[in-house]
Design a protein around this motif. Structure first.
Motif, PDB file in Angstrom:
ATOM      1  N   ASP A  39       4.685  -9.459  -3.580  1.00 34.98           N
ATOM      2  CA  ASP A  39       5.580  -9.854  -2.493  1.00 34.98           C
ATOM      3  C   ASP A  39       4.769 -10.055  -1.207  1.00 34.98           C
ATOM      4  O   ASP A  39       4.037  -9.162  -0.790  1.00 34.98           O
ATOM      5  N   ARG A  40       4.893 -11.223  -0.600  1.00 34.18           N
ATOM      6  CA  ARG A  40       4.127 -11.527   0.624  1.00 34.18           C
ATOM      7  C   ARG A  40       4.362 -10.490   1.728  1.00 34.18           C
ATOM      8  O   ARG A  40       3.475 -10.217   2.530  1.00 34.18           O
ATOM      9  N   ASP A  41       5.545  -9.911   1.764  1.00 34.21           N
ATOM     10  CA  ASP A  41       5.851  -8.909   2.795  1.00 34.21           C
ATOM     11  C   ASP A  41       5.029  -7.632   2.609  1.00 34.21           C
ATOM     12  O   ASP A  41       4.942  -6.818   3.528  1.00 34.21           O
ATOM     13  N   ASN A  42       4.444  -7.452   1.452  1.00 32.69           N
ATOM     14  CA  ASN A  42       3.663  -6.238   1.177  1.00 32.69           C
ATOM     15  C   ASN A  42       2.158  -6.451   1.257  1.00 32.69           C
ATOM     16  O   ASN A  42       1.381  -5.608   0.815  1.00 32.69           O
ATOM     17  N   GLU A  43       1.729  -7.585   1.854  1.00 33.00           N
ATOM     18  CA  GLU A  43       0.298  -7.900   1.880  1.00 33.00           C
ATOM     19  C   GLU A  43      -0.547  -6.756   2.448  1.00 33.00           C
ATOM     20  O   GLU A  43      -1.630  -6.469   1.957  1.00 33.00           O
ATOM     21  N   PHE A  44      -0.065  -6.096   3.466  1.00 36.67           N
ATOM     22  CA  PHE A  44      -0.835  -5.013   4.084  1.00 36.67           C
ATOM     23  C   PHE A  44      -0.161  -3.654   3.888  1.00 36.67           C
ATOM     24  O   PHE A  44      -0.418  -2.715   4.630  1.00 36.67           O
ATOM     25  N   ALA A  45       0.681  -3.547   2.874  1.00 41.75           N
ATOM     26  CA  ALA A  45       1.451  -2.324   2.647  1.00 41.75           C
ATOM     27  C   ALA A  45       0.747  -1.348   1.712  1.00 41.75           C
ATOM     28  O   ALA A  45       1.293  -0.291   1.427  1.00 41.75           O
ATOM     29  N   TYR A  46      -0.446  -1.691   1.250  1.00 39.82           N
ATOM     30  CA  TYR A  46      -1.156  -0.812   0.313  1.00 39.82           C
ATOM     31  C   TYR A  46      -2.427  -0.281   0.948  1.00 39.82           C
ATOM     32  O   TYR A  46      -3.065  -0.941   1.758  1.00 39.82           O
ATOM     33  N   ARG A  47      -2.780   0.907   0.566  1.00 40.11           N
ATOM     34  CA  ARG A  47      -4.020   1.538   0.993  1.00 40.11           C
ATOM     35  C   ARG A  47      -4.789   1.845  -0.286  1.00 40.11           C
ATOM     36  O   ARG A  47      -4.222   2.308  -1.273  1.00 40.11           O
ATOM     37  N   ALA A  48      -6.081   1.587  -0.276  1.00 41.48           N
ATOM     38  CA  ALA A  48      -6.912   1.867  -1.446  1.00 41.48           C
ATOM     39  C   ALA A  48      -7.961   2.908  -1.090  1.00 41.48           C
ATOM     40  O   ALA A  48      -8.472   2.936   0.030  1.00 41.48           O
ATOM     41  N   GLU A  49      -8.246   3.751  -2.027  1.00 39.79           N
ATOM     42  CA  GLU A  49      -9.253   4.800  -1.839  1.00 39.79           C
ATOM     43  C   GLU A  49     -10.262   4.668  -2.972  1.00 39.79           C
ATOM     44  O   GLU A  49      -9.887   4.523  -4.135  1.00 39.79           O
TER      45      GLU A  49
END
Length: 85
Positions: A39-49
């Motif tokens: 979903d384009r609205d979630n482009e920056f909604a994730y954090r990776a470790e």
């Protein structure tokens, strides 16, 4: 379970099919749901470790050493053992 009793009851089958549906709707790499992850609205909604798996690191080093000595990695399987160290 006695003779003639089914291994899977209808409820068991329903749960198994539901799990297959959920797993089929996931990114094969990160396992996040496709609908959310794309979903384009979630482009920056994730954090990776970044997390290092020491077993995979040992495996990768062994394969690299083998390849550096001229070994072919095709079909190669690596047995990983925890040495307690």
């Amino acid at each position: 379970m006695g003779p003639g009793e089914p291994l899977w009851l209808p409820e068991d089958r329903a749960w198994a099919l539901a799990l297959l549906a959920v797993e089929a709707d996931c990114c094969p790499e990160c396992r996040q749901p496709w609908g959310e992850a794309t979903d384009r609205d979630n482009e920056f909604a994730y954090r990776a470790e970044l997390i290092r798996c020491h077993a995979c690191t040992a495996s990768a080093r062994a394969v690299k050493t083998y390849q550096d000595k001229g070994g072919a990695a095709e079909g190669l399987h690596v047995h990983i053992e925890h040495t307690g160290g």
